[in-house]
Design a protein around this motif. Structure first.
Motif, PDB file in Angstrom:
ATOM      1  N   LYS A   6       0.840  -1.210   0.000  1.00  0.00           N
ATOM      2  CA  LYS A   6       0.000   0.000   0.000  1.00  0.00           C
ATOM      3  C   LYS A   6       0.869   1.250   0.000  1.00  0.00           C
ATOM      4  N   MET A   7       1.903   1.191   0.859  1.00  0.00           N
ATOM      5  CA  MET A   7       2.750   2.362   1.015  1.00  0.00           C
ATOM      6  C   MET A   7       3.416   2.712  -0.314  1.00  0.00           C
ATOM      7  N   GLU A   8       3.846   1.681  -1.057  1.00  0.00           N
ATOM      8  CA  GLU A   8       4.497   1.936  -2.329  1.00  0.00           C
ATOM      9  C   GLU A   8       3.527   2.538  -3.321  1.00  0.00           C
ATOM     10  N   LYS A   9       2.240   2.060  -3.256  1.00  0.00           N
ATOM     11  CA  LYS A   9       1.230   2.536  -4.207  1.00  0.00           C
ATOM     12  C   LYS A   9       0.782   3.956  -3.862  1.00  0.00           C
ATOM     13  N   ALA A  10       0.436   4.180  -2.598  1.00  0.00           N
ATOM     14  CA  ALA A  10      -0.203   5.445  -2.229  1.00  0.00           C
ATOM     15  C   ALA A  10       0.791   6.522  -1.827  1.00  0.00           C
ATOM     16  N   GLY A  11       2.066   6.146  -1.643  1.00  0.00           N
ATOM     17  CA  GLY A  11       3.040   7.128  -1.177  1.00  0.00           C
ATOM     18  C   GLY A  11       2.837   7.374   0.306  1.00  0.00           C
ATOM     19  N   ASN A  64       4.505  11.239   8.900  1.00  0.00           N
ATOM     20  CA  ASN A  64       3.319  10.431   8.701  1.00  0.00           C
ATOM     21  C   ASN A  64       3.214   9.580   9.961  1.00  0.00           C
ATOM     22  N   HIS A  69       2.652   5.523   9.857  1.00  0.00           N
ATOM     23  CA  HIS A  69       3.777   4.705   9.376  1.00  0.00           C
ATOM     24  C   HIS A  69       4.988   4.819  10.299  1.00  0.00           C
TER      25      HIS A  69
END
Ligand code: ADP
Length: 481
Positions: free
Chosen positions: A327-332, A371, A374
């Motif tokens: 998710k982190m890679e996709k959404a930044g 953030n 995270h």
């Protein structure tokens, strides 16, 4: 390593070795060709320089001869028609007769077929040009005919009395070499020849050559540097190609090895995951079946449901962890939360219900834009690992926060087994777990630290690990202010 990869490596190494040998052979051949061209050049240039010095000397003699033939106080020229032979006969005579030797001579010219009873200006010019031509040819042969005693003496004195000027030859040779692109010092002295020198063939510089002999040779010292300079483009090209080849080889090898490593890690991950999913799933299934088949009292039913819930939560946490990275890679990772670092860390410790944890705060309040979700996960991950891998009798985990004017440093220190130096970089790789012992002993998928590194990088920070002084490790996160 797989056999096929090993073979590819062997073949590639053979190719690189083969190409290197060919390059060296080709460079050696080029050196030999360049060296032969150099020798040819220095020989041709020496001949050229000596010939042109001789030509100058002969031209000077012929110029003097023209003066003597035109000097009525030295020589008189006449001609008359010979009725018997049907040709014009020329006569040259020295004005002051010699006591012994020849005073005059008569001759005809093949190509002068006209009848001349007396010497016309045209006949005189043709005769003098013919004499100059003839004497010029004789000079090249190293001797001159005595037409009259005094004329012969004068020509011989002018042509052969003085030896060749070595300095003039040296200057000419230098010029000739320069036009051939060779600006190297040389020696004409044959007595003190250094080693590693190249010498030309002998050239005759005797004034009466080829009848007489006096030999000259030029020697060039240490020509290697010059030849190397001539070959510099070729050598630079060869070295450049070789470097490119090595880089390609290195890159291919690196890609092959990392592919291989990735495959192995994928296999490990799948087997680990299967195990991790299989255990809670079986326990859920067995418990659910027990609930369905048998009658239980309220308390037993509750404990079965607790088991199902607990195992279900475990499964859910597992999928969460895998999905979080993706998710982190996709959404930044938007950095939209302002936190006070000390309160933030204390909150993580409280929420995790950790035991045996010490916190040493920064002493001053520091705000950071992060953030929060995270970053909290990342710090919690480090604390989890510090506890999870700790085998000490009295496990102790310390979290510290220090602040400088440039950065906030959060460190997690444990007194566990520590991390070997060779693994310190690898543990941050995806799916990587230190392969010592039974990996199923302590649960994990090799995803935690790679996730932490991604989170820290998104905050423009760095993460590193070093050994703790007595035992264990210290993970340090540095975040810029
Ligand atoms: P995992 O999910 O397996 O814990 P991580 O990415 O968090 O994956 O960690 C990678 C490896 O680093 C682990 O398998 C473990 O061997 C090692 N490791 C991480 N933290 C510690 C620690 N505090 N002490 C000793 N080893 C550690």
């Amino acid at each position: 390593m797989k056999r096929s990869i090993l073979w590819v490596f062997i073949l590639m190494s053979l190719c690189v070795a083969g190409i290197t040998v060919f390059q060296l052979y080709y460079s050696y051949k080029s050196y030999a060709v360049e060296s032969a061209a150099f020798e040819r050049n220095i020989n041709e240039a020496l001949n050229q320089a000596v010939d042109s010095t001789f030509k100058d000397r002969h031209n000077q003699v012929l110029k003097k001869l023209r003066g003597w033939l035109n000097d009525p106080e030295f020589i008189t020229i006449s001609c008359k028609w010979n009725e018997v032979q049907h040709l014009t006969v020329f006569n040259i005579k020295q004005v002051v007769p010699s006591a012994d030797g020849q005073n005059d001579i008569s001759m005809s010219i093949d190509y002068f077929t006209e009848r001349a009873d007396s010497l016309t200006p045209k006949a005189r010019k043709i005769f003098i040009d013919h004499m100059i031509d003839y004497v010029g040819t004789e000079l090249k042969k190293g001797f001159v005919w005595y037409y009259t005693q005094k004329l012969g003496d004068s020509i011989n004195k002018a042509a052969f009395s003085e030896p060749q000027d070595i300095n003039q030859i040296r200057r000419r040779y230098k010029q000739t070499l320069h036009t051939r692109g060779i600006d190297l010092p040389f020696l004409f002295d044959r007595n003190k020849l250094p080693e590693n020198s190249i010498t030309t063939k002998k050239v005759n510089i005797a004034v009466g050559r080829p009848q007489k002999e006096e030999w000259l040779q030029a020697t060039f010292i240490d020509t290697n540097a010059f030849l190397m300079k001539q070959m510099r483009r070729l050598l630079a090209g060869s070295v450049g190609l070789f470097v490119i080849l090595l880089l390609c080889f290195w890159y291919t090898a690196k890609t092959l090895l990392s592919q291989h490593k990735l495959n192995k890690m994928k296999d490990d991950f799948i087997s680990n995951m299967t195990h991790e999913i299989h255990t809670p799933l079986s326990s859920i299934l067995v418990t659910a079946e027990a609930l369905k088949k048998f009658r239980h009292d309220e308390e037993a039913q509750q404990s079965y449901i607790d088991i199902i819930l607990h195992q279900g939560q475990k499964l859910s946490a597992l999928t969460e962890e895998i999905l979080a990275g993706a998710k982190m890679e996709k959404a930044g990772m938007p950095l939209g939360d302002i936190i006070e670092v000390n309160a933030f860390i204390k909150n993580i410790i409280d929420n995790g219900h950790y035991k045996n944890i010490e916190y040493s705060g920064s002493g001053q309040s520091v705000s950071l834009k992060v953030n929060a979700l995270h970053l909290a996960n990342a710090v919690a991950n480090l604390i989890d690992n510090a506890i999870k891998y700790n085998t000490a009798d009295e496990p102790l985990v310390t979290i510290a926060c220090t602040v400088s004017n440039k950065e906030v440093v959060i460190s997690v220190t444990d007194n566990g087994p520590g991390i070997p130096d060779s693994e310190k970089e690898r543990i941050f790789g995806q799916f990587y777990r230190i392969p010592s012992g039974n990996v199923h002993n302590i649960k994990g998928y090799g995803l935690g630290l790679s996730y932490v590194r991604k989170v820290v990088a998104a905050h423009k920070g760095v993460i590193s690990v070093k050994d703790n002084v007595s035992s264990g490790s210290i993970f340090t996160i540095k975040l810029p202010l």
